[in-house]
Design an enzyme around this catalytic site. Structure first.
Site, short mmCIF file in Angstrom:
data_model
loop_
_atom_site.label_atom_id
_atom_site.label_comp_id
_atom_site.label_asym_id
_atom_site.label_seq_id
_atom_site.Cartn_x
_atom_site.Cartn_y
_atom_site.Cartn_z
N LYS A 1 -3.62 0.51 2.90
CA LYS A 1 -4.97 0.83 3.40
C LYS A 1 -5.23 0.01 4.64
O LYS A 1 -4.64 -1.06 4.80
CB LYS A 1 -6.01 0.46 2.33
CG LYS A 1 -7.31 1.21 2.48
CD LYS A 1 -7.27 2.53 1.75
CE LYS A 1 -8.48 3.38 2.01
NZ LYS A 1 -8.51 4.54 1.11
N ASP B 1 -10.78 7.67 6.03
CA ASP B 1 -11.59 7.19 4.90
C ASP B 1 -13.01 7.12 5.48
O ASP B 1 -13.29 7.82 6.47
CB ASP B 1 -11.07 5.81 4.43
CG ASP B 1 -11.62 5.40 3.06
OD1 ASP B 1 -11.03 5.78 2.04
OD2 ASP B 1 -12.65 4.71 2.99
N1 GLU Z 1 -8.81 7.57 1.99
C1 GLU Z 1 -8.37 8.53 1.03
C2 GLU Z 1 -8.23 7.86 -0.33
O1 GLU Z 1 -8.98 6.98 -0.64
C3 GLU Z 1 -7.17 9.35 1.47
C4 GLU Z 1 -5.94 8.60 1.84
C5 GLU Z 1 -4.83 9.47 2.45
O2 GLU Z 1 -4.98 10.67 2.55
O3 GLU Z 1 -3.82 8.86 2.81
O4 GLU Z 1 -7.42 8.22 -1.13
#
Ligand code: GLU
Length: 453
Positions: free
Chosen positions: A129, A169
């Protein structure tokens, strides 16, 4: 609060010591640890190989300066992060969050959750992340572009199709992914489509990716309801937030015959007793980039706008069957959970990451409310990112119907894995336990196979 297994307690104490002040990360780690006592007892090989100690320590953490120039010509400085948590199952995968509250603890909690969520999808993706304390609110498109370009000027050296694949996100949507991808392409001189997901449809994106997290949460809730011979049909629903996840959760609930009567933003709540007007909501949020107060103004007397109020208290005044928290972490408190339970809510599925406080989760599970944790319920977004990577790898693009069918199948698979795991560990219906153990064992087994790395 449940006690931790004696082999796990010292590992958790060490997590607290080494990551001082990162309270959201502590919360996320504790929630997983509470589920793992019997797994550790049953599988001594995990403890012997120090899997838990290793799984709490990110493989790599990158913190960098993001300098940029605002429209007034002033130099602004933000902090950028990318935490590459675990790559036992595939390249690091997870979104970027741009929000003023972001600090290392936010990114670590999100990265940690992502490891188990991604594992639960059954797809070949590790967990990571990133993000920044940059506040996009009130910024011009030119400022957003300059910020994204500066952010990528550092991030590009750490990511890649086989290394680490960011996505969106909170605060990062299609527009930002476009600016980020453009800068990556320019610096590297490569059209490496699968380095980012959430791209636009005509330059490597996947249909359904925009809708996927919200749709997936609604599919997951529907699967939970089915176990009690219920469905969304005829139900009244609260969906917090009004970003990408919330909008498409609302759309899918409406398609499945439910009525969403309220949603929220950081300034207030709109309550439309006869159901939200989704077309208007999308116009205000997606096209005009406006606030819910603008929606309420346009909707007139059909809408009741309540500044600074909690969406969950609406359950006090009207019957609510299902709650889908789709805003942000710790947005649904113990007191909110009590209001929902006292007023007969039957299911709660987390569209956001960790929106329910630990106390709220206990209140739901003690009251036998169907509770779908974010790791399971919101995994549709990242799963569809993995489908986008598949399409990029084969230089193909799938139809909306085919991609949505795959998403539904994946959500059913995640639901099944949670149910079967909870049954196996003697706690039928405990989706928290099912999701944590189901995700953990997949990562832990891969880590065992790969040796001490
Ligand atoms: N931010 C999204 C999550 O919390 C998607 C992450 C992604 O698609 O890599 O899963």
């Amino acid at each position: 609060m449940p006690e931790l297994h004696p082999r796990i307690q010292p590992i958790f104490d060490e997590v607290l010591r080494r990551n001082a002040g990162e309270v959201e990360f502590h919360q996320a780690a504790l929630e997983v640890f509470e589920s793992l006592g019997r797994v550790i007892a049953k599988n001594p090989q995990y403890a012997e190989a120090s899997i838990l100690e290793r799984i709490c320590e990110p493989e790599r953490q990158i913190i960098f300066r993001v300098p940029w120039v605002d429209d007034a010509g002033r130099v602004q400085i933000n902090r950028g992060f990318r935490v590459e948590f675990n790559s036992a199952l595939g390249p690091f995968k997870g979104g970027l969050r741009f929000h003023p509250s972001v600090y290392l603890g936010t990114i670590k909690f999100l990265g940690f959750e992502q490891v188990f969520k991604n594992a639960l999808t059954g797809m070949p993706i590790g967990g990571g992340k990133g993000g920044s304390d940059f506040d996009p609110k009130g910024r011009s498109t030119a400022e957003i572009m300059r910020f994204c370009q500066s952010f990528m000027t550092e991030l590009y050296r750490h990511i890649g199709e086989y290394t680490d694949v960011p996505a969106g996100d909170i605060g990062v949507g299609g527009r930002e992914i476009g600016f980020l991808f453009g800068q990556y392409k320019r610096i590297t001189n490569r059209y490496e489509s699968a380095v980012l997901t959430g791209k636009g449809i005509n330059w490597g994106g996947s249909l359904v990716r925009t809708e996927a997290t919200g749709y997936g949460a609604a599919f997951f809730a529907q699967e939970m309801l089915k176990t009690r011979e219920q469905s969304f049909d005829g139900s009244r629903v609260l969906v917090s937030g009004s970003g990408n996840v919330a909008l498409y959760a609302i759309e899918k609930v409406h398609q499945m015959g439910g009525t969403v009567v309220a949603c929220s933003d950081s300034s207030g709540v709109v309550y439309d007793a006869d159901g939200l007007d989704l077309d208007l909501l999308r116009q205000v949020k997606e096209v005009d980039r406006g606030r819910l107060s603008d929606y309420a103004d346009a909707r007139g007397s059909a809408s009741d706008y309540r500044a600074d109020s909690s969406i969950w208290s609406i359950a006090d005044a009207t019957h609510i069957d299902v709650a889908l928290p789709c805003a942000t972490q710790n947005e649904l408190s113990d007191a909110d959970a009590r209001v929902l339970v006292d007023n007969g809510v039957v299911a709660v599925a987390e569209g956001a990451n960790m929106p329910c406080t630990p106390g709220a989760v206990r209140i739901f599970t003690d009251a036998s409310v169907l509770f779908g944790p974010g790791k399971a319920a919101n995994a549709g977004g990242v799963a569809t990112s993995a489908l986008e990577m598949q399409q990029n790898a084969s230089r193909d693009s799938w139809t909306f119907a085919h991609t949505e069918e795959r998403l539904e199948e994946i959500m059913r698979g995640i639901h099944e894995r949670c149910v079967e795991t909870a049954d196996e560990y003697g706690e039928p219906g405990n989706y928290v336990l099912g999701a944590n153990i189901g995700g953990f064992t997949r990562v832990a087994d891969a880590m065992l196979a790969l040796g001490v790395i």
